[in-house]
Write a protein that holds these residues in place. Structure first.
Motif, PDB file in Angstrom:
ATOM      1  N   ILE A 192       0.852  -1.188   0.000  1.00 10.46           N
ATOM      2  CA  ILE A 192       0.000   0.000   0.000  1.00 10.46           C
ATOM      3  C   ILE A 192       0.883   1.232   0.000  1.00 10.46           C
ATOM      4  CG2 ILE A 192      -1.773   1.323   1.205  1.00 10.46           C
ATOM      5  CD1 ILE A 192      -2.864  -1.270   2.317  1.00 10.46           C
ATOM      6  N   GLY A 193       0.748   2.032  -1.055  1.00 14.34           N
ATOM      7  CA  GLY A 193       1.436   3.304  -1.128  1.00 14.34           C
ATOM      8  C   GLY A 193       0.561   4.357  -0.471  1.00 14.34           C
ATOM      9  N   ILE A 194       0.922   4.776   0.737  1.00 14.04           N
ATOM     10  CA  ILE A 194       0.094   5.703   1.509  1.00 14.04           C
ATOM     11  C   ILE A 194       0.227   7.103   0.919  1.00 14.04           C
ATOM     12  CG2 ILE A 194      -0.310   6.717   3.775  1.00 14.04           C
ATOM     13  CD1 ILE A 194       0.886   4.137   4.969  1.00 14.04           C
ATOM     14  N   GLN A 195      -0.875   7.638   0.427  1.00 13.87           N
ATOM     15  CA  GLN A 195      -0.868   8.980  -0.150  1.00 13.87           C
ATOM     16  C   GLN A 195      -1.035  10.012   0.953  1.00 13.87           C
ATOM     17  OE1 GLN A 195      -4.022   8.935  -3.037  1.00 13.87           O
ATOM     18  NE2 GLN A 195      -2.791   7.912  -4.590  1.00 13.87           N
ATOM     19  N   THR A 196      -0.250  11.063   0.860  1.00 14.15           N
ATOM     20  CA  THR A 196      -0.315  12.120   1.864  1.00 14.15           C
ATOM     21  C   THR A 196      -0.906  13.411   1.318  1.00 14.15           C
ATOM     22  OG1 THR A 196       1.947  12.812   1.311  1.00 14.15           O
ATOM     23  CG2 THR A 196       1.692  11.192   3.085  1.00 14.15           C
ATOM     24  N   ALA A 197      -1.001  13.536  -0.002  1.00 11.01           N
ATOM     25  CA  ALA A 197      -1.504  14.767  -0.611  1.00 11.01           C
ATOM     26  C   ALA A 197      -3.024  14.784  -0.589  1.00 11.01           C
ATOM     27  CB  ALA A 197      -1.003  14.894  -2.044  1.00 11.01           C
ATOM     28  N   ALA A 198      -3.585  15.988  -0.521  1.00 12.70           N
ATOM     29  CA  ALA A 198      -5.027  16.167  -0.628  1.00 12.70           C
ATOM     30  C   ALA A 198      -5.389  16.254  -2.104  1.00 12.70           C
ATOM     31  CB  ALA A 198      -5.458  17.436   0.104  1.00 12.70           C
TER      32      ALA A 198
END
Length: 319
Positions: A192-198
């Protein structure tokens, strides 16, 4: 207590613009000990700069290396039918000797969709479509013919050739940030590539809230809850920033200014799980403590930082 996953480091080839750049970067990544060479999937320049097409680039990178794994970060599901993605990925896995990691995502760039003349559906529809695509790709990777009938895709007795070398399939990474996407990833993904951007507006904005420790911890809690017993089988990954600096506080303040993070203190920057600032030894120590706290073991950096991060990779890759 579950033994922590070994550290892996991925290099994102986002500044390569030619065959020479691509070959040189992939070879240097392999020599430095990076585990993976990764490519984005975009048509337009903003916000990451112009990108080479991912699958052809990954095939080239695999050809000029021996052990380096190659992957997408991430293939936008709406740009290709999942049967096409499955065939391309399986072929690349065969030709590379089993070195492919297939990253998939639901797509986010409204400007890109509009420029390419593609309908930009609501987030819910795009996520629903990705959920079906994951079933199709996995089904086609499996032995024998595959049949599927869903809301978006229909496949009838399709027996994919070639089948991938890696069984039951190449590792599948899902890039996810919202609760529903993270839930799907928790059920379906190997990584799982955890996205941090909105990304809810269809564009990237300078919003640091997704980088804060409480935001990352919440996302991981969602993954753990939805994954249940398979949580320990999932590798957690995040795109990260590494800043080698003698004065950590000054470097953190400078980074906040550069990224237009108004009102974010140096202390808050220094505790962000995807940002590492300090000497090589300090960062190595911090990586260990954050792996213990969050369970993230796979860190991805942009290719402009290949050499700067190489000493950290040398200390920790595979540890």
């Amino acid at each position: 207590m579950t033994k922590p996953r070994p550290f892996r480091f991925g290099l994102l080839g986002e500044s390569v613009r030619s065959a020479a750049d691509l070959v040189d970067t992939a070879r240097r990544a392999e020599a430095a000990g990076y585990a993976t060479f990764l490519m984005r999937d975009h048509f337009v320049e903003e916000p990451f700069g112009h990108q080479l097409a991912p699958l052809a680039s990954l095939a080239t990178a695999a050809t000029v290396t021996k052990t380096l794994r190659v992957g997408s970060l991430v293939i936008c599901n709406d740009y290709r039918h999942p049967a096409v993605v499955a065939k391309e990925a399986a072929t690349l896995d065969l030709l590379s000797g089993g070195r492919v990691e297939l990253g998939l995502g639901a797509g986010f760039s409204k400007a890109e969709y509009e420029a390419a003349g593609l309908p930009f559906d609501t987030p819910g529809v795009r996520v629903d479509r990705l959920a079906e695509a994951l079933q199709v790709v996995k089904g086609l990777f499996a032995a024998g013919p595959f049949t599927f009938s869903g809301r978006f895709y229909t496949v009838t007795k399709l027996d994919l050739f070639p089948k991938p070398v890696q069984r039951p399939h190449p590792p599948i990474l899902v890039g996810a940030g919202g609760k529903r996407m993270l839930s799907i990833a928790a059920r379906e993904a190997d990584i799982i590539g955890i996205q941090t951007a909105a990304l809810g507006t269809g564009r990237q904005v300078p919003d640091p809230s997704g980088l804060l420790p409480e935001a990352i911890a919440e996302k991981i809690a969602w993954i753990r809850q939805e994954a249940g017993p398979r949580f320990d089988c999932i590798e957690l990954s995040i795109v990260s920033s590494f800043v080698i600096a003698a004065n950590r506080r000054e470097a953190a303040e400078r980074l906040a200014r550069e990224r237009q993070w108004d009102g974010v203190s140096a202390d808050r920057v220094l505790e962000m799980p995807s940002i590492f600032i300090g000497s090589v030894d300090q960062i190595v120590e911090e990586l260990g403590s954050r792996r213990e706290r969050y369970g993230i073991s796979y860190y991805v950096v942009g290719d402009r930082r290949l050499e700067a991060v190489a000493p950290i990779v040398a200390h920790l890759a595979g540890v």
